[in-house]
Design an enzyme around this catalytic site. Structure first.
Site, PDB file in Angstrom:
ATOM      1  N   HIS A 160       9.981  -2.079  -4.486  1.00 17.02           N
ATOM      2  CA  HIS A 160      10.809  -2.417  -3.328  1.00 17.02           C
ATOM      3  C   HIS A 160      10.784  -3.903  -3.007  1.00 17.02           C
ATOM      4  O   HIS A 160      11.173  -4.303  -1.913  1.00 17.02           O
ATOM      5  CB  HIS A 160      10.376  -1.601  -2.106  1.00 17.02           C
TER       6      HIS A 160
ATOM      7  N   ASN B 123      -3.381  11.615   1.125  1.00 15.52           N
ATOM      8  CA  ASN B 123      -2.600  11.335   2.323  1.00 15.52           C
ATOM      9  C   ASN B 123      -3.357  11.796   3.559  1.00 15.52           C
ATOM     10  O   ASN B 123      -4.245  12.658   3.471  1.00 15.52           O
ATOM     11  CB  ASN B 123      -1.264  12.081   2.269  1.00 15.52           C
ATOM     12  N   LEU B 124      -2.986  11.277   4.717  1.00 16.43           N
ATOM     13  CA  LEU B 124      -3.548  11.789   5.961  1.00 16.43           C
ATOM     14  C   LEU B 124      -3.179  13.254   6.165  1.00 16.43           C
ATOM     15  O   LEU B 124      -3.963  14.052   6.675  1.00 16.43           O
ATOM     16  CB  LEU B 124      -3.052  10.966   7.156  1.00 16.43           C
TER      17      LEU B 124
ATOM     18  N   GLY C 216      -0.681   7.619   0.237  1.00 15.91           N
ATOM     19  CA  GLY C 216      -0.065   7.089   1.450  1.00 15.91           C
ATOM     20  C   GLY C 216       1.445   7.087   1.443  1.00 15.91           C
ATOM     21  O   GLY C 216       2.068   6.190   2.018  1.00 15.91           O
ATOM     22  N   THR C 217       2.056   8.090   0.823  1.00 12.75           N
ATOM     23  CA  THR C 217       3.512   8.153   0.760  1.00 12.75           C
ATOM     24  C   THR C 217       4.030   9.355   1.552  1.00 12.75           C
ATOM     25  O   THR C 217       3.356  10.386   1.649  1.00 12.75           O
ATOM     26  CB  THR C 217       4.004   8.271  -0.696  1.00 12.75           C
TER      27      THR C 217
ATOM     28  N   ARG D 239       7.686  -9.519  10.013  1.00  9.79           N
ATOM     29  CA  ARG D 239       6.887  -8.721   9.079  1.00  9.79           C
ATOM     30  C   ARG D 239       6.121  -9.626   8.111  1.00  9.79           C
ATOM     31  O   ARG D 239       4.978  -9.322   7.733  1.00  9.79           O
ATOM     32  CB  ARG D 239       7.790  -7.770   8.287  1.00  9.79           C
TER      33      ARG D 239
END
Length: 230
Positions: A106, A198-199, A172-173, A56
């Site tokens: 995070h 968001n999508l 985007g969550t 990653r």
């Protein structure tokens, strides 16, 4: 002057080539959380966990910020009030896009953490459990990321920002991971206007005053232009 607090998730980096977690084909459909993203996984097979995050880290280093990252940096630079960016992402693309003082709740792929003494330093591209901590010398290094079952970083500071926000936006969550999924409710207690981008509507879309759907690289710059245009 309006204070704007923004939460971003994996969806804002998807157009930069970084995989999301919960969509079809997402990271958690290819890896089990229990195998690579918990303290127990690290204790059981540290080499496997390091291999996952090493891959990653390489991917994130090759990624480039997209128009959504750059638009939020523009908002920080041009908005008369305070703009606070809180991200669940560990990829560093906000800073690459020009944002400053980003709160990484995070953690960050680019940082290493000693599981023995808590020391932190810049991570090597390829980390190993056999790497020695520069502070205490223990061979107990891990990625400086928050795993499932661990408390996100800087929560007191984040809650303080939400309590004084005029606008809160989640971009985007998924709305499936707490405590971030509850941020809109926290901001609403301060009578902030809450906007989701968001999508598709998230699991907590009902907590928002407004839901905008579409690609982050298209919708976020338009939203930022509206804010800056008054």
């Amino acid at each position: 002057m309006q204070k704007i607090v923004i939460l971003t998730g994996a969806g804002i980096s998807a157009e930069s080539g970084l995989g999301t977690f919960r969509d079809v084909g997402g990271i958690w459909q290819r890896y089990r959380i229990e195998d690579v993203a918990t303290p127990e996984a690290f204790a059981r097979d540290a080499d496997l966990v390091h291999g996952f995050y090493n891959a990653r880290r390489v991917q994130a280093a090759e990624a480039r910020p997209n128009a959504a990252h750059r638009a939020l940096a523009r908002m920080q630079a041009e908005h008369a009030g305070e703009v606070v960016i809180v991200t669940q992402n560990v990829d560093g693309l906000h800073e690459a896009g020009g944002a400053r003082d980003v709160i990484h709740m995070h953690g960050e792929l680019a940082r290493a953490l000693c599981a023995a003494c808590g020391g932190r330093w810049e991570a090597a591209a390829q980390m190993s459990v056999r790497d020695a901590c520069p502070d205490c010398g223990a061979c107990a290094c891990r990625p400086d990321v928050v795993w499932f079952g661990e408390m996100p970083y800087r929560m007191e500071e984040i809650l303080s920002h939400l309590a004084t926000a005029d606008i809160f936006a989640a971009i985007g969550t998924s709305g499936q991971v707490y405590p971030a999924a509850g941020f809109a409710q926290e901001a609403a207690l301060a009578e902030a206007r809450c906007v989701e981008i968001n999508l598709e509507p998230s699991a907590v879309a009902g907590d928002f005053d407004e839901v905008r759907q579409g690609r982050a690289s298209e919708v976020v710059p338009l939203w930022v232009a509206e804010i800056l245009g008054g």
